[in-house]
Scaffold this motif. Sequence first.
Motif, PDB file in Angstrom:
ATOM      1  N   THR A 297      -0.341  11.131  10.594  1.00  0.00           N
ATOM      2  CA  THR A 297       0.421  10.226   9.743  1.00  0.00           C
ATOM      3  C   THR A 297       1.405  11.008   8.884  1.00  0.00           C
ATOM      4  O   THR A 297       2.574  10.632   8.766  1.00  0.00           O
ATOM      5  CB  THR A 297      -0.515   9.382   8.857  1.00  0.00           C
ATOM      6  OG1 THR A 297      -1.360   8.606   9.708  1.00  0.00           O
ATOM      7  CG2 THR A 297       0.264   8.440   7.971  1.00  0.00           C
TER       8      THR A 297
ATOM      9  N   HIS B 181      -4.380   1.475  13.329  1.00  0.00           N
ATOM     10  CA  HIS B 181      -2.999   1.209  12.935  1.00  0.00           C
ATOM     11  C   HIS B 181      -2.086   2.304  13.491  1.00  0.00           C
ATOM     12  O   HIS B 181      -1.017   2.023  14.047  1.00  0.00           O
ATOM     13  CB  HIS B 181      -2.902   1.142  11.406  1.00  0.00           C
ATOM     14  CG  HIS B 181      -1.516   0.967  10.903  1.00  0.00           C
ATOM     15  ND1 HIS B 181      -0.798   1.987  10.333  1.00  0.00           N
ATOM     16  CD2 HIS B 181      -0.700  -0.112  10.885  1.00  0.00           C
ATOM     17  CE1 HIS B 181       0.398   1.546   9.985  1.00  0.00           C
ATOM     18  NE2 HIS B 181       0.477   0.276  10.313  1.00  0.00           N
TER      19      HIS B 181
ATOM     20  N   TRP C  35       4.211   9.497  11.411  1.00  0.00           N
ATOM     21  CA  TRP C  35       4.046   8.057  11.443  1.00  0.00           C
ATOM     22  C   TRP C  35       3.968   7.445  10.058  1.00  0.00           C
ATOM     23  O   TRP C  35       3.769   8.118   9.066  1.00  0.00           O
ATOM     24  CB  TRP C  35       2.783   7.686  12.231  1.00  0.00           C
ATOM     25  CG  TRP C  35       2.776   8.332  13.577  1.00  0.00           C
ATOM     26  CD1 TRP C  35       2.194   9.518  13.898  1.00  0.00           C
ATOM     27  CD2 TRP C  35       3.423   7.886  14.754  1.00  0.00           C
ATOM     28  NE1 TRP C  35       2.428   9.816  15.211  1.00  0.00           N
ATOM     29  CE2 TRP C  35       3.185   8.838  15.768  1.00  0.00           C
ATOM     30  CE3 TRP C  35       4.175   6.759  15.060  1.00  0.00           C
ATOM     31  CZ2 TRP C  35       3.673   8.693  17.057  1.00  0.00           C
ATOM     32  CZ3 TRP C  35       4.654   6.627  16.356  1.00  0.00           C
ATOM     33  CH2 TRP C  35       4.405   7.582  17.329  1.00  0.00           C
ATOM     34  N   THR C  36       4.037   6.116  10.014  1.00  0.00           N
ATOM     35  CA  THR C  36       3.878   5.372   8.775  1.00  0.00           C
ATOM     36  C   THR C  36       2.386   5.187   8.506  1.00  0.00           C
ATOM     37  O   THR C  36       1.652   4.711   9.373  1.00  0.00           O
ATOM     38  CB  THR C  36       4.544   3.979   8.903  1.00  0.00           C
ATOM     39  OG1 THR C  36       5.912   4.166   9.250  1.00  0.00           O
ATOM     40  CG2 THR C  36       4.429   3.204   7.605  1.00  0.00           C
ATOM     41  N   GLY C  37       1.959   5.554   7.334  1.00  0.00           N
ATOM     42  CA  GLY C  37       0.543   5.470   7.003  1.00  0.00           C
ATOM     43  C   GLY C  37       0.132   4.105   6.490  1.00  0.00           C
ATOM     44  O   GLY C  37       0.955   3.223   6.268  1.00  0.00           O
ATOM     45  N   THR C  38      -1.152   3.941   6.302  1.00  0.00           N
ATOM     46  CA  THR C  38      -1.709   2.746   5.691  1.00  0.00           C
ATOM     47  C   THR C  38      -2.213   3.120   4.299  1.00  0.00           C
ATOM     48  O   THR C  38      -2.300   4.291   3.956  1.00  0.00           O
ATOM     49  CB  THR C  38      -2.883   2.189   6.520  1.00  0.00           C
ATOM     50  OG1 THR C  38      -3.843   3.226   6.681  1.00  0.00           O
ATOM     51  CG2 THR C  38      -2.434   1.695   7.862  1.00  0.00           C
TER      52      THR C  38
ATOM     53  N   GLN D 157       0.942   2.062  16.428  1.00  0.00           N
ATOM     54  CA  GLN D 157       2.309   2.572  16.297  1.00  0.00           C
ATOM     55  C   GLN D 157       2.682   3.449  17.492  1.00  0.00           C
ATOM     56  O   GLN D 157       3.789   3.362  18.035  1.00  0.00           O
ATOM     57  CB  GLN D 157       2.456   3.395  15.016  1.00  0.00           C
ATOM     58  CG  GLN D 157       2.415   2.583  13.747  1.00  0.00           C
ATOM     59  CD  GLN D 157       2.571   3.492  12.548  1.00  0.00           C
ATOM     60  OE1 GLN D 157       3.629   4.062  12.329  1.00  0.00           O
ATOM     61  NE2 GLN D 157       1.506   3.621  11.776  1.00  0.00           N
TER      62      GLN D 157
END
Length: 62
Positions: free
Chosen positions: A23, A42, A27-30, A46
Amino acid sequence: MRFVLVLAAQDEHQTLTVTEKLTAAYWTGTVRGVPTRARALHLLGQMLTKVGAALTQTHTKQ
């Protein structure tokens, strides 16, 4: 592929570690309060979306 193997091992500590590393890098994290498995899924979603888009784009160009 390695990420899927980490998920399959069901080691929460390892899953969290790898999810955090990927992430942070790509990538976009949560939200941090979300359970590890949900965060990992999640991230996997992605990845699959990006691969699917690339495959569709490649197929369209042919």
